[in-house]
Design a protein around this motif. Structure first.
Motif, PDB file in Angstrom:
ATOM      1  N   PHE A   7       0.829  -1.215   0.000  1.00 46.37           N
ATOM      2  CA  PHE A   7       0.000   0.000   0.000  1.00 46.37           C
ATOM      3  C   PHE A   7       0.862   1.263   0.000  1.00 46.37           C
ATOM      4  O   PHE A   7       0.531   2.245  -0.678  1.00 46.37           O
ATOM      5  CB  PHE A   7      -0.964   0.010   1.187  1.00 46.37           C
ATOM      6  CG  PHE A   7      -2.199  -0.825   0.958  1.00 46.37           C
ATOM      7  CD1 PHE A   7      -3.014  -0.601  -0.159  1.00 46.37           C
ATOM      8  CD2 PHE A   7      -2.558  -1.837   1.840  1.00 46.37           C
ATOM      9  CE1 PHE A   7      -4.161  -1.370  -0.379  1.00 46.37           C
ATOM     10  CE2 PHE A   7      -3.699  -2.607   1.615  1.00 46.37           C
ATOM     11  CZ  PHE A   7      -4.500  -2.380   0.510  1.00 46.37           C
ATOM     12  N   ALA A   8       1.963   1.230   0.739  1.00 49.05           N
ATOM     13  CA  ALA A   8       2.834   2.413   0.807  1.00 49.05           C
ATOM     14  C   ALA A   8       3.452   2.717  -0.561  1.00 49.05           C
ATOM     15  O   ALA A   8       3.532   3.873  -0.979  1.00 49.05           O
ATOM     16  CB  ALA A   8       3.914   2.202   1.856  1.00 49.05           C
ATOM     17  N   ILE A   9       3.858   1.660  -1.280  1.00 43.38           N
ATOM     18  CA  ILE A   9       4.443   1.866  -2.616  1.00 43.38           C
ATOM     19  C   ILE A   9       3.366   2.379  -3.578  1.00 43.38           C
ATOM     20  O   ILE A   9       3.581   3.356  -4.307  1.00 43.38           O
ATOM     21  CB  ILE A   9       5.092   0.567  -3.147  1.00 43.38           C
ATOM     22  CG1 ILE A   9       6.286   0.174  -2.269  1.00 43.38           C
ATOM     23  CG2 ILE A   9       5.535   0.747  -4.600  1.00 43.38           C
ATOM     24  CD1 ILE A   9       6.827  -1.228  -2.546  1.00 43.38           C
ATOM     25  N   MET A  10       2.191   1.739  -3.573  1.00 42.44           N
ATOM     26  CA  MET A  10       1.105   2.174  -4.468  1.00 42.44           C
ATOM     27  C   MET A  10       0.685   3.615  -4.152  1.00 42.44           C
ATOM     28  O   MET A  10       0.336   4.386  -5.046  1.00 42.44           O
ATOM     29  CB  MET A  10      -0.114   1.235  -4.349  1.00 42.44           C
ATOM     30  CG  MET A  10       0.136  -0.192  -4.801  1.00 42.44           C
ATOM     31  SD  MET A  10       0.679  -0.324  -6.524  1.00 42.44           S
ATOM     32  CE  MET A  10       2.381  -0.802  -6.320  1.00 42.44           C
ATOM     33  N   GLY A  11       0.753   3.976  -2.887  1.00 48.57           N
ATOM     34  CA  GLY A  11       0.360   5.321  -2.456  1.00 48.57           C
ATOM     35  C   GLY A  11       1.362   6.396  -2.826  1.00 48.57           C
ATOM     36  O   GLY A  11       1.104   7.600  -2.666  1.00 48.57           O
ATOM     37  N   ALA A  12       2.527   5.962  -3.343  1.00 48.48           N
ATOM     38  CA  ALA A  12       3.550   6.922  -3.775  1.00 48.48           C
ATOM     39  C   ALA A  12       3.238   7.499  -5.152  1.00 48.48           C
ATOM     40  O   ALA A  12       3.969   8.364  -5.633  1.00 48.48           O
ATOM     41  CB  ALA A  12       4.916   6.246  -3.810  1.00 48.48           C
ATOM     42  N   PHE A  13       2.164   6.980  -5.785  1.00 49.46           N
ATOM     43  CA  PHE A  13       1.808   7.425  -7.129  1.00 49.46           C
ATOM     44  C   PHE A  13       0.605   8.365  -7.022  1.00 49.46           C
ATOM     45  O   PHE A  13      -0.498   7.906  -6.729  1.00 49.46           O
ATOM     46  CB  PHE A  13       1.469   6.192  -7.980  1.00 49.46           C
ATOM     47  CG  PHE A  13       1.306   6.459  -9.441  1.00 49.46           C
ATOM     48  CD1 PHE A  13       2.316   7.058 -10.177  1.00 49.46           C
ATOM     49  CD2 PHE A  13       0.133   6.082 -10.098  1.00 49.46           C
ATOM     50  CE1 PHE A  13       2.165   7.283 -11.536  1.00 49.46           C
ATOM     51  CE2 PHE A  13      -0.026   6.311 -11.454  1.00 49.46           C
ATOM     52  CZ  PHE A  13       0.997   6.906 -12.177  1.00 49.46           C
ATOM     53  N   LEU A 147      -9.486  17.201  -7.778  1.00 45.45           N
ATOM     54  CA  LEU A 147      -9.150  16.616  -6.484  1.00 45.45           C
ATOM     55  C   LEU A 147      -8.059  15.582  -6.752  1.00 45.45           C
ATOM     56  O   LEU A 147      -8.149  14.816  -7.713  1.00 45.45           O
ATOM     57  CB  LEU A 147     -10.375  15.925  -5.867  1.00 45.45           C
ATOM     58  CG  LEU A 147     -10.148  15.298  -4.482  1.00 45.45           C
ATOM     59  CD1 LEU A 147      -9.884  16.377  -3.433  1.00 45.45           C
ATOM     60  CD2 LEU A 147     -11.342  14.442  -4.069  1.00 45.45           C
ATOM     61  N   MET A 148      -7.026  15.568  -5.918  1.00 40.24           N
ATOM     62  CA  MET A 148      -5.950  14.592  -6.082  1.00 40.24           C
ATOM     63  C   MET A 148      -5.726  13.817  -4.794  1.00 40.24           C
ATOM     64  O   MET A 148      -6.168  14.239  -3.712  1.00 40.24           O
ATOM     65  CB  MET A 148      -4.666  15.298  -6.525  1.00 40.24           C
ATOM     66  CG  MET A 148      -4.837  15.937  -7.891  1.00 40.24           C
ATOM     67  SD  MET A 148      -3.275  16.416  -8.608  1.00 40.24           S
ATOM     68  CE  MET A 148      -2.593  14.820  -9.010  1.00 40.24           C
ATOM     69  N   TYR A 149      -5.038  12.676  -4.925  1.00 39.57           N
ATOM     70  CA  TYR A 149      -4.828  11.759  -3.794  1.00 39.57           C
ATOM     71  C   TYR A 149      -3.379  11.296  -3.807  1.00 39.57           C
ATOM     72  O   TYR A 149      -2.877  10.829  -4.835  1.00 39.57           O
ATOM     73  CB  TYR A 149      -5.769  10.567  -3.962  1.00 39.57           C
ATOM     74  CG  TYR A 149      -5.908   9.672  -2.765  1.00 39.57           C
ATOM     75  CD1 TYR A 149      -6.540  10.121  -1.612  1.00 39.57           C
ATOM     76  CD2 TYR A 149      -5.458   8.363  -2.811  1.00 39.57           C
ATOM     77  CE1 TYR A 149      -6.697   9.282  -0.516  1.00 39.57           C
ATOM     78  CE2 TYR A 149      -5.623   7.506  -1.718  1.00 39.57           C
ATOM     79  CZ  TYR A 149      -6.244   7.980  -0.576  1.00 39.57           C
ATOM     80  OH  TYR A 149      -6.416   7.147   0.506  1.00 39.57           O
ATOM     81  N   PHE A 150      -2.709  11.464  -2.669  1.00 41.23           N
ATOM     82  CA  PHE A 150      -1.305  11.065  -2.546  1.00 41.23           C
ATOM     83  C   PHE A 150      -1.025  10.734  -1.092  1.00 41.23           C
ATOM     84  O   PHE A 150      -1.354  11.533  -0.200  1.00 41.23           O
ATOM     85  CB  PHE A 150      -0.412  12.218  -3.033  1.00 41.23           C
ATOM     86  CG  PHE A 150       1.062  11.973  -2.899  1.00 41.23           C
ATOM     87  CD1 PHE A 150       1.667  10.853  -3.447  1.00 41.23           C
ATOM     88  CD2 PHE A 150       1.856  12.888  -2.237  1.00 41.23           C
ATOM     89  CE1 PHE A 150       3.030  10.634  -3.337  1.00 41.23           C
ATOM     90  CE2 PHE A 150       3.236  12.694  -2.119  1.00 41.23           C
ATOM     91  CZ  PHE A 150       3.817  11.553  -2.666  1.00 41.23           C
ATOM     92  N   ARG A 151      -0.448   9.553  -0.840  1.00 36.09           N
ATOM     93  CA  ARG A 151      -0.147   9.109   0.527  1.00 36.09           C
ATOM     94  C   ARG A 151      -1.360   9.235   1.451  1.00 36.09           C
ATOM     95  O   ARG A 151      -1.285   9.789   2.542  1.00 36.09           O
ATOM     96  CB  ARG A 151       1.020   9.901   1.109  1.00 36.09           C
ATOM     97  CG  ARG A 151       2.353   9.546   0.499  1.00 36.09           C
ATOM     98  CD  ARG A 151       3.437  10.262   1.257  1.00 36.09           C
ATOM     99  NE  ARG A 151       4.736   9.981   0.745  1.00 36.09           N
ATOM    100  CZ  ARG A 151       5.791  10.782   0.929  1.00 36.09           C
ATOM    101  NH1 ARG A 151       5.661  11.919   1.594  1.00 36.09           N
ATOM    102  NH2 ARG A 151       6.951  10.461   0.450  1.00 36.09           N
TER     103      ARG A 151
END
Ligand SMILES: Cc1cc2nc3c(=O)[nH]c(=O)nc-3n(C[C@H](O)[C@H](O)[C@H](O)COP(=O)(O)O)c2cc1C
Length: 159
Positions: A7-13, A147-151
């Motif tokens: 999840f942490a790696i995927m959340g880096a995008f 709207l954007m999503y990061f971490r």
């Protein structure tokens, strides 16, 4: 690998945030927040969405064989969280109208929308991949912000 690291790696995008909507068998609107949204092909125009097999929106997607991807405007984090919940009537205080394929278009909360007809459903672990032809939609107007999503945090795009 362990789930938290995945999840942490995927959340880096960083991604935009969409609400994928469809009408169910009772002709009631259904939808879920999604950022697993991807352009696939230009000729024909194809995109994909990934949907959890436990999603309550899944029966509506399978029934209608259509959906709309509603790309949220900046500042709509509360709406994204509500559509990421298991609330039974998510459309109670949301303005929407049918898009050209009859599926719900959240026209006041979005910078763009894509009108989609499902062409394939693919099995993918605990999710399903819906490959769909994009038949219509509206692009963002100049000066609008997504709207954007990061971490696991919402934000927006600054020029
Ligand atoms: C930013 C964000 C992105 C999400 N992306 C997806 C996704 O791509 N696919 C998915 O199945 N769930 C995704 N979810 C989780 C669903 O929105 C959540 O499981 C929701 O409760 C599903 O609603 P439903 O069961 O009414 O369909 C995401 C949640 C958030 C907050």
């Amino acid at each position: 690998m362990d789930r938290a690291t995945f999840f942490a790696i995927m959340g880096a995008f960083p991604t935009g945030v969409g609400i994928v909507t469809a009408m169910d068998e009772q002709n009631e609107p259904r939808g879920l927040t999604s950022n697993a949204l991807c352009s696939v092909s230009a000729t024909p125009p194809l995109m994909l969405v990934c949907v959890d097999k436990n999603s309550n929106t899944l029966p509506a997607l399978r029934h209608s064989k259509k959906f709309v991807v509603n790309y949220l405007s900046a500042g709509r984090g509360d709406l994204a969280n509500m559509f990421a919940s298991k609330e039974p009537d998510k459309f109670q205080n949301v303005s929407w109208r049918p898009a050209s394929n009859g599926m719900p278009w959240l026209h006041t909360d979005t910078i763009a929308h894509a009108v989609c007809n499902i062409s394939q459903e693919l099995d993918a672990g605990d999710h399903l991949i819906f490959l769909a032809e994009v038949t219509d939609g509206s692009p963002p107007a100049p000066g609008t912000h997504p709207l954007m999503y990061f971490r696991r945090t919402y934000g927006t795009w600054h020029d």
